[in-house]
Scaffold this active site. Structure first.
Site, PDB file in Angstrom:
ATOM      1  N   HIS A   1     -23.193  25.577  14.115  1.00  0.00           N
ATOM      2  CA  HIS A   1     -23.182  24.311  14.844  1.00  0.00           C
ATOM      3  C   HIS A   1     -22.505  23.183  14.071  1.00  0.00           C
ATOM      4  O   HIS A   1     -22.096  22.190  14.662  1.00  0.00           O
ATOM      5  CB  HIS A   1     -24.597  23.915  15.310  1.00  0.00           C
ATOM      6  CG  HIS A   1     -25.441  23.281  14.265  1.00  0.00           C
ATOM      7  ND1 HIS A   1     -26.122  23.989  13.332  1.00  0.00           N
ATOM      8  CD2 HIS A   1     -25.711  21.978  14.001  1.00  0.00           C
ATOM      9  CE1 HIS A   1     -26.779  23.162  12.546  1.00  0.00           C
ATOM     10  NE2 HIS A   1     -26.552  21.929  12.923  1.00  0.00           N
TER      11      HIS A   1
ATOM     12  N   LYS B   1     -19.776  19.679  15.401  1.00  0.00           N
ATOM     13  CA  LYS B   1     -19.975  18.242  15.164  1.00  0.00           C
ATOM     14  C   LYS B   1     -18.624  17.540  15.256  1.00  0.00           C
ATOM     15  O   LYS B   1     -17.651  17.979  14.639  1.00  0.00           O
ATOM     16  CB  LYS B   1     -20.585  18.018  13.773  1.00  0.00           C
ATOM     17  CG  LYS B   1     -22.041  18.486  13.630  1.00  0.00           C
ATOM     18  CD  LYS B   1     -22.516  18.245  12.197  1.00  0.00           C
ATOM     19  CE  LYS B   1     -23.882  18.850  11.918  1.00  0.00           C
ATOM     20  NZ  LYS B   1     -24.997  18.127  12.488  1.00  0.00           N
TER      21      LYS B   1
ATOM     22  N   ASP C   1     -29.346  29.949   4.660  1.00  0.00           N
ATOM     23  CA  ASP C   1     -29.554  29.066   5.812  1.00  0.00           C
ATOM     24  C   ASP C   1     -28.413  28.054   5.951  1.00  0.00           C
ATOM     25  O   ASP C   1     -27.998  27.727   7.058  1.00  0.00           O
ATOM     26  CB  ASP C   1     -30.891  28.330   5.637  1.00  0.00           C
ATOM     27  CG  ASP C   1     -31.253  27.466   6.841  1.00  0.00           C
ATOM     28  OD1 ASP C   1     -30.959  27.887   7.976  1.00  0.00           O
ATOM     29  OD2 ASP C   1     -31.836  26.378   6.645  1.00  0.00           O
TER      30      ASP C   1
ATOM     31  N   HIS D   1     -22.968  26.898   7.133  1.00  0.00           N
ATOM     32  CA  HIS D   1     -22.386  25.585   7.401  1.00  0.00           C
ATOM     33  C   HIS D   1     -21.469  25.043   6.295  1.00  0.00           C
ATOM     34  O   HIS D   1     -20.381  24.568   6.562  1.00  0.00           O
ATOM     35  CB  HIS D   1     -23.496  24.560   7.612  1.00  0.00           C
ATOM     36  CG  HIS D   1     -24.512  24.982   8.620  1.00  0.00           C
ATOM     37  ND1 HIS D   1     -24.193  25.633   9.782  1.00  0.00           N
ATOM     38  CD2 HIS D   1     -25.864  24.827   8.653  1.00  0.00           C
ATOM     39  CE1 HIS D   1     -25.290  25.854  10.477  1.00  0.00           C
ATOM     40  NE2 HIS D   1     -26.317  25.382   9.814  1.00  0.00           N
TER      41      HIS D   1
END
Ligand code: BG6
Length: 487
Positions: free
Chosen positions: A181, A185, A238, A243
């Site tokens: 995700h 952005k 994570d 990311h």
């Protein structure tokens, strides 16, 4: 209903099968996101079928969805919109099996009455992903469908390869959308616009002019109800292998031949291929004091809630330039920044005590907060006699432009892209496998976790990791408050 420009929504009505529908991500982001997409007119023809381990009825799922919207929907809720959305929600407990899921999808498709497409969203931990894929296969729900897979995609190289292999027994690669995700952005996409649409910085975007780069994503959040997931995952899997490395690729990649999925994916993968394996000696793992006392956490847990590391991209553009990455839970501030430190010029012409260089190098800083902010810091002369220098800055805030309007939240943007079959902002199997490969040594021989106090910036050794440089955060000078338009 607000007007959505033609071509922005998907061409076909959509049936969304949402696995993990009662979980944290579904409540915080996916249900509010689907509600917004549906009510703002992006996906007027849409049904959502929740699936999870909870043995509840459709009505209880609607109540849960309403609660999630009350808590997490950032805009104003409207009762008529909610009634319309709720009427399109259904639920099937996992225990009801493939037949019941198929029947629910058939019902939804009949109610839509036209040729539909299916979007299966797997908002589940890695261990539950394949069982869900097999259930979809068994239910005969592979045709006319796309599947969105949440991270972490595997837990190491072997498991990611095995996952891809088994996934391909049911779904073709073109059907699979691996979501990250952070790439949804707006400010992340703005990195590409900023780099490639302007002649200003691209010529100096390399090892000759850039000294080092920081990608820093501290969070104030703790674990909420996610300790079960987090215990198996930790901060590296994570946040970093997903990311932060994806952001690093946007920041470091060569110009793609076009802004299409394949050229962008190829350039990102070249960055990952050029990355040197992460050296455990260049990693600080931390755990906040009190983590082991949380419910669902092993009292002797070695899971890291914090990680900082130095890594290198060994190609012509970046060889020798260190990239420092940091993220963790329960830290002093919630921020998402990329900071680029430029090499310093010779300063011998300035008189002693002028202050030149005293506040570090010039920095270009991107703030990846929901609305982009950027700043460029430089030395300038303090007005008055003599030659005294101060660190000054140019700042830009998207807020000030009045262009923010109906920005889509990251998940909304990506769900919409998946429905339209646009994979530009999705990650590739090859890229993910390579990232696990560069992580192998670290995962096999992790340095010990060091404790840090909640509310701090992590274990003390983060300063040694970055020396002789310094972490940009906390900022010495705060961002200037955005101007109020017309104010
Ligand atoms: C998620 C992680 O993917 O990203 C969370 O699982 C983290 O641990 C979150 O808090 C951060 O995302 P955002 O969009 O809030 O910065």
């Amino acid at each position: 209903m607000p007007k959505v420009p033609p071509g922005v929504g998907p061409r076909f009505p959509q049936v969304v099968v949402l696995f993990g529908a009662t979980g944290d991500l579904a409540r915080r982001k996916l249900l509010p996101g689907l509600y917004h997409l549906a009510t703002a007119g992006f996906i007027p023809q849409c049904r959502v079928i929740g699936v999870s381990l909870d043995d509840i009825e459709a009505e209880a799922f609607r109540t849960l969805a309403r609660g999630a919207l009350n808590e997490f929907f950032a805009r104003k809720l409207n009762d008529a919109d909610w009634q319309a959305f709720a009427a399109n929600l259904d639920y099937v407990p996992l225990s009801a099996g493939a037949g019941a899921l198929r029947a629910a999808v058939d019902r939804a498709e009949q109610s839509l009455g036209e040729e539909c497409r299916r979007l299966h969203y797997l908002s589940v931990p890695p261990s539950a992903a394949l069982p869900a894929v097999h259930l979809l296969g068994e239910a005969g729900l592979v045709e006319r469908s796309r599947i969105v897979m949440e991270k972490p995609f595997g837990t190491d190289l072997a498991s990611a390869v095995a996952l891809n292999h088994e996934l391909h027994e049911v779904f073709a690669e073109e059907q699979i959308f691996r979501i990250d995700h952070f790439l949804g952005k707006e400010p992340a996409q703005n990195i590409l616009a900023f780099r490639f649409a302007n002649g200003l910085f691209e010529p100096i975007w390399n090892r000759m002019f850039i000294d080092h780069v920081q990608i820093d994503v501290p969070e104030t959040l703790g674990l909420g109800k996610r300790s079960g997931f987090y215990e198996q995952t930790g901060a590296y899997r994570d946040m970093v292998v997903t990311h932060l490395f994806q952001i690093l690729a946007f920041m470091a990649m060569e110009p793609p031949t076009s802004l299409e999925p394949a050229p962008i994916g190829e350039e990102k993968n070249k960055v990952f291929r050029s990355m040197l394996p992460v050296d455990p000696a260049h990693v600080v793992r931390g755990q906040y004091v009190g983590y082991r006392d949380e419910e669902g956490v092993d009292p002797e847990s070695e899971t890291e809630t914090f990680i900082a590391l130095k890594c290198y991209i060994d190609n012509w553009r970046w060889a020798g330039v260190p990239f420092f990455l940091r993220t963790g839970k329960k830290l002093a501030e919630g921020q998402r920044i990329i900071s680029i430190a430029f090499r310093e010029p010779p300063k011998s012409m300035f008189p002693a005590g002028s202050g030149v260089g005293a506040q570090g190098p010039d920095h270009l800083t991107f703030d990846l907060a929901d609305a982009s902010k950027m700043s460029l810091s430089f030395y300038g002369k303090r007005p008055g006699p003599g030659m005294r220098l101060d660190k000054l800055s140019l700042q830009f805030a998207m807020h000030d432009t009045g262009l923010l309007g109906e920005v889509l939240e990251a998940y909304e943007r990506l769900i919409l892209d998946a429905m339209r079959g646009d994979r530009t902002l999705f990650t590739t199997a090859e890229g993910i496998e390579r990232l696990w490969q560069v992580s192998t040594h670290l995962l096999e021989s992790p340095p010990p976790v060091r404790l840090y106090q909640p509310g701090s910036w992590g274990p003390k050794s983060i300063h040694q990791l970055i020396a002789p440089h310094a972490w940009r955060l906390p900022f010495e000078r705060a961002w200037r408050a955005p101007n109020r338009l017309g104010g």
